[in-house]
Design a protein around this motif. Structure first.
Motif, mmCIF file in Angstrom:
data_model
loop_
_atom_site.group_PDB
_atom_site.id
_atom_site.type_symbol
_atom_site.label_atom_id
_atom_site.label_comp_id
_atom_site.label_asym_id
_atom_site.label_seq_id
_atom_site.Cartn_x
_atom_site.Cartn_y
_atom_site.Cartn_z
ATOM 1 N N PRO A 176 0.698 -1.201 0.106
ATOM 2 C CA PRO A 176 0.102 0.070 -0.168
ATOM 3 C C PRO A 176 0.804 1.246 -0.085
ATOM 4 N N TYR A 177 0.321 2.222 -0.525
ATOM 5 C CA TYR A 177 1.043 3.528 -0.900
ATOM 6 C C TYR A 177 0.504 4.630 0.200
ATOM 7 N N GLN A 178 1.645 5.627 0.436
ATOM 8 C CA GLN A 178 1.264 6.703 1.114
ATOM 9 C C GLN A 178 1.570 8.031 -0.172
ATOM 10 N N MET A 179 0.868 9.314 0.196
ATOM 11 C CA MET A 179 1.227 10.349 -0.900
ATOM 12 C C MET A 179 1.051 11.495 -0.193
ATOM 13 N N ARG A 180 1.903 12.736 -0.778
ATOM 14 C CA ARG A 180 1.969 13.982 -0.225
ATOM 15 C C ARG A 180 1.949 14.762 -1.740
ATOM 16 N N TYR A 181 1.083 15.983 -1.353
ATOM 17 C CA TYR A 181 1.428 17.051 -2.215
ATOM 18 C C TYR A 181 2.295 18.096 -1.783
ATOM 19 N N THR A 182 2.826 18.926 -2.610
ATOM 20 C CA THR A 182 3.592 20.298 -2.036
ATOM 21 C C THR A 182 2.808 21.067 -1.508
ATOM 22 N N LYS A 183 3.373 22.297 -0.950
ATOM 23 C CA LYS A 183 2.542 23.288 -0.356
ATOM 24 C C LYS A 183 1.838 24.031 -1.516
ATOM 25 N N ASN A 184 2.401 24.219 -2.645
ATOM 26 C CA ASN A 184 1.768 24.856 -3.882
ATOM 27 C C ASN A 184 0.841 24.060 -4.754
ATOM 28 N N GLY A 185 0.808 22.711 -4.411
ATOM 29 C CA GLY A 185 0.007 21.682 -5.197
ATOM 30 C C GLY A 185 0.496 21.331 -6.352
ATOM 31 N N ARG A 186 1.925 21.631 -6.710
ATOM 32 C CA ARG A 186 2.311 21.332 -8.201
ATOM 33 C C ARG A 186 2.825 19.828 -8.293
ATOM 34 N N ASN A 471 3.187 29.591 -5.250
ATOM 35 C CA ASN A 471 3.039 29.864 -6.715
ATOM 36 C C ASN A 471 3.069 28.593 -7.294
ATOM 37 N N PRO A 472 2.115 27.882 -7.751
ATOM 38 C CA PRO A 472 2.027 26.799 -8.499
ATOM 39 C C PRO A 472 2.918 26.950 -9.751
ATOM 40 N N PHE A 473 3.040 27.920 -10.249
ATOM 41 C CA PHE A 473 3.943 28.278 -11.584
ATOM 42 C C PHE A 473 5.258 29.011 -11.458
ATOM 43 N N GLU A 474 5.732 28.860 -10.276
ATOM 44 C CA GLU A 474 6.948 29.561 -9.862
ATOM 45 C C GLU A 474 8.231 28.866 -10.680
ATOM 46 N N THR A 475 9.149 29.872 -11.051
ATOM 47 C CA THR A 475 10.447 29.352 -11.770
ATOM 48 C C THR A 475 11.448 28.903 -10.763
ATOM 49 N N SER A 476 12.643 28.312 -11.193
ATOM 50 C CA SER A 476 13.582 28.220 -10.353
ATOM 51 C C SER A 476 14.280 29.320 -9.533
ATOM 52 N N LYS A 477 14.359 30.579 -10.334
ATOM 53 C CA LYS A 477 14.745 31.676 -9.543
ATOM 54 C C LYS A 477 14.007 32.222 -8.488
ATOM 55 N N GLN A 478 12.458 32.139 -8.821
ATOM 56 C CA GLN A 478 11.579 32.455 -7.862
ATOM 57 C C GLN A 478 11.656 31.587 -6.649
ATOM 58 N N ARG A 479 11.898 30.260 -6.775
ATOM 59 C CA ARG A 479 11.847 29.271 -5.762
ATOM 60 C C ARG A 479 13.165 29.470 -4.816
ATOM 61 N N ARG A 480 14.218 30.026 -5.477
ATOM 62 C CA ARG A 480 15.674 30.185 -4.539
ATOM 63 C C ARG A 480 14.967 31.611 -3.725
ATOM 64 N N GLU A 481 14.555 32.425 -4.514
ATOM 65 C CA GLU A 481 14.215 33.576 -3.628
ATOM 66 C C GLU A 481 13.339 33.558 -2.634
ATOM 67 N N HIS A 482 12.385 32.833 -2.878
ATOM 68 C CA HIS A 482 11.191 32.381 -1.683
ATOM 69 C C HIS A 482 12.148 31.804 -0.654
ATOM 70 N N GLU A 483 12.942 30.664 -0.891
ATOM 71 C CA GLU A 483 13.638 30.176 -0.020
ATOM 72 C C GLU A 483 14.553 30.840 1.026
ATOM 73 N N VAL A 484 15.179 31.941 0.308
ATOM 74 C CA VAL A 484 15.978 32.846 1.310
ATOM 75 C C VAL A 484 15.065 33.608 2.148
ATOM 76 N N HIS A 485 13.772 34.154 1.557
ATOM 77 C CA HIS A 485 13.093 34.752 2.360
ATOM 78 C C HIS A 485 12.478 34.225 3.560
ATOM 79 N N ALA A 486 12.093 32.842 3.248
ATOM 80 C CA ALA A 486 11.499 31.979 4.164
ATOM 81 C C ALA A 486 12.529 31.783 5.207
#
Length: 608
Positions: A176-186, A471-486
């Motif tokens: 049997p399986y377990q599953m998870r979505y990311t916070k932005n659902g992508r 942001n479900p449509f975030e780019t890699s640059k936006q992801r890095r910026e979001h990580e730093v701010h978080a």
């Protein structure tokens, strides 16, 4: 011997001559040599007239300030449409802070200015609600029909192509399986009990990685970015990246059954089969909390998004709430008279949903734990083994291979009540082991013993997302910026409490606490001293000498204690006099207190 340039290689250019070097000379028609002026490099090839500019440029004439609009012109201008009070209350940030208690004028003006900005931001947010074009849709049945009769194949045929592609089934044989979505659902993460782990973008169906861990997998969980995830394997917890490369092996988290992640605290919460609850800070790689809860095997674990408290369900029908810095539960809630089977917390952190072997589903208000009665209580035909709540407040529950979805969390329903039918029904091909609503999508993910199913549930997701938050449509640059701010805005684990507003208050002692503290100073008893003298050889000491030494030590300790008490009394007296001086200047004479006995008396005047 001169050096000859080899064939095929271009000759080196002569260096440019400066003004102090030999200047060019030309021969005129009369045979006289004439001096040629050498210009700078940027003026050598220039042909034209040079225009000499004056050093001082004319200053432009000062323009007249626009005249102030008259009262008639102001009245003739189009006015802004008034905003309904319901919409303003929706975006309001609470009551205004009154500057009455602020002492200095500077901070009073600063607080008033801040309230003006907040009021303007509330108004702008309410006006821009018109720009949120996406609305949450729901199924509507004709007369004589119910929405529970609609099947997934019918819904997929009648929606657009993009939405119909979100309905799919994955048949796999390592369940049997377990599953998870990311916070932005992508992105979607799947983990099979027999070692199968897969991560992919479920919207585009692009696979990130797929491998077999070669040992049992109990649970999976995404971390703060969609490029890292944790897998609770047979012995320890492992961290992997997006490509399936092993990053870390956390051996201090052993025999883990359930995982959860607190995104604003960067904490990975885990519960193992020995009853230990652990919190791992993934930003620094240290355990901030690890202790035995005394609940036995932990199989139900969810965190409250509102305050970060970990809710753990036990076999006695009790939900206990834990913080990483407190070894005792912050609160306990008796939910069922039998063992619990599932629990869930809604994304807003307002309601707790529990299910037990008594076939009951109850909804509790976890903001008001004083009330011992649930908000909603309904019965099912079978005990619910999985629960989840969507962003729009829908409730999904599973009973073996049977799924039910209810429109409102508080309206209730249940198979035992024929008057309140569920919003949707679905029968799966195998036993359901996990279900989660996808954020910002009308999709319910179901992990079964034979694979994974993505079901369409219209109206379950939040239609409008905040790109600065998720942001479900975030780019890699936006992801890095979001990580730093978080990381810069990370909340320390010490602030995880039941009341998140507690940090904004002042811990002022009450009047009764002050009176008790003062009374204790006058009724203190000297601590008893148990001194054991060292055993000496015969002739080196006697009973009388040992008793004398013991008495000397007791007297010295007693003197130290008396000095400490006197110092404490002096501090209390000083504090009392300061408080009287602040009130001071009061005309009415205060009643005589016990502390007046300890105030120093003024020196007597000597007679001359």
């Amino acid at each position: 011997m001169t050096k000859v340039t080899p064939k095929g290689r271009p000759k080196a250019k002569a260096p440019y001559k400066r003004y102090f070097q030999e200047q060019k000379q030309t021969e005129s028609g009369d045979g006289d040599l004439q001096h040629v002026k050498v210009f700078s490099k940027n003026r050598q090839n220039f042909s034209g007239d040079f225009i000499s500019m004056l050093n001082k440029t004319k200053k432009p004439r000062p323009q007249k300030a626009p005249a102030k609009p008259t009262k008639e012109e102001l009245e003739s201008r189009p006015k802004k449409n008034p905003i309904p009070k319901e919409i303003l209350d929706k975006y309001s940030r609470g009551e205004q802070v009154q500057p009455k208690g602020v002492k200095t004028r500077h901070f009073k003006e600063q607080q008033t200015r801040k309230e003006v900005y907040l009021e303007y931001a509330t108004e702008q947010a309410a006006r821009t609600e018109l720009l949120l074009q996406e609305t949450a849709g729901q199924l509507e049945a004709d007369e004589g029909e119910t929405t529970a009769e609609f099947r997934q194949s019918q819904i997929a045929e009648n929606v657009d192509i993009q939405s119909s592609a979100k309905h799919f089934n994955l048949n796999m044989e390592f369940g049997p399986y377990q599953m998870r979505y990311t916070k932005n659902g992508r992105h979607l993460l799947l983990g099979g009990r027999r070692g199968h782990v897969a991560a992919f973008d479920w919207v585009t169906k692009r696979l990130h990685c797929e491998f077999n861990a070669m040992e049992s997998v109990e649970d999976v969980q995404w971390l703060h970015v969609p490029t890292m995830y944790a897998v609770a394997q047979k012995s320890w917890v492992y961290f992997y990246d997006k490509k399936g490369t092993e990053l870390h092996c956390i051996k201090r988290l052993n025999r883990v059954n359930r995982l959860d992640f607190l995104p604003y605290h960067f904490l990975l919460a885990a519960g193992n089969n020995a009853g230990y609850a652990s919190w791992l800070d993934v930003s620094i790689g240290e355990l901030v909390g690890n202790f035995n809860t005394g609940l036995g095997d932990i199989r139900m674990l969810r965190h409250n998004p509102r305050n970060g408290v970990l809710c753990i369900g036990g076999g006695r029908g009790v939900v206990s709430m834990w913080s990483p810095k407190v070894r005792e539960p912050l609160a306990k809630l008796l939910c069922h008279s039998t063992a619990m089977t599932a629990l869930a917390v809604d994304p807003k952190g307002q309601h707790l949903v529990t299910a037990g072997l008594d076939r009951a589903v109850k909804v509790w208000d976890i903001r008001m734990l004083v009330h011992d009665k649930p908000l909603t209580h309904f019965q099912l035909r079978l005990p619910a083994n999985e629960l989840d709540v969507s962003q729009a407040g829908m409730l999904a529950l599973s009973q073996g291979t049977y799924l039910e979805t209810y429109l409102d969390l508080l309206s209730g329903g249940g198979s035992g009540d024929g008057t309140r039918l569920p919003y949707m029904r679905q029968r799966c091909d195998a036993f359901v082991h996990g279900l989660r609503f996808c954020p910002y999508e009308d999709v319910l993910g179901v992990a079964t013993a034979k694979g994974f199913q993505s079901l369409l549930v219209p109206g379950s997701g939040e239609p409008n997302f905040d790109a600065l938050e998720d942001n479900p449509f975030e780019t890699s640059k936006q992801r890095r910026e979001h990580e730093v701010h978080a990381l810069l805005e990370k909340i320390p684990p010490e602030l995880i409490t039941l009341d998140p507003q507690e940090i904004t208050g002042v811990d002022a002692p009450t009047l009764q606490e002050k009176i008790d503290a003062k009374r204790k100073l006058f009724h203190l008893k000297a601590p008893s001293i148990n001194m054991k003298s060292r055993h000496k050889m015969k002739g080196r000491g006697g009973t009388a000498k040992a008793a004398r030494n013991k008495q000397i030590v007791k007297d010295a300790k007693r003197k130290e204690f008396i000095a400490e008490v006197r110092e404490a009394k002096k501090n209390v007296i000083q504090q009392h006099s300061n408080e009287a001086g602040d009130k001071g200047k009061a005309k009415a004479k205060a009643p005589r207190s016990v502390l007046d006995r300890f105030k120093p008396k003024p020196p007597k005047k000597q007679k001359t």
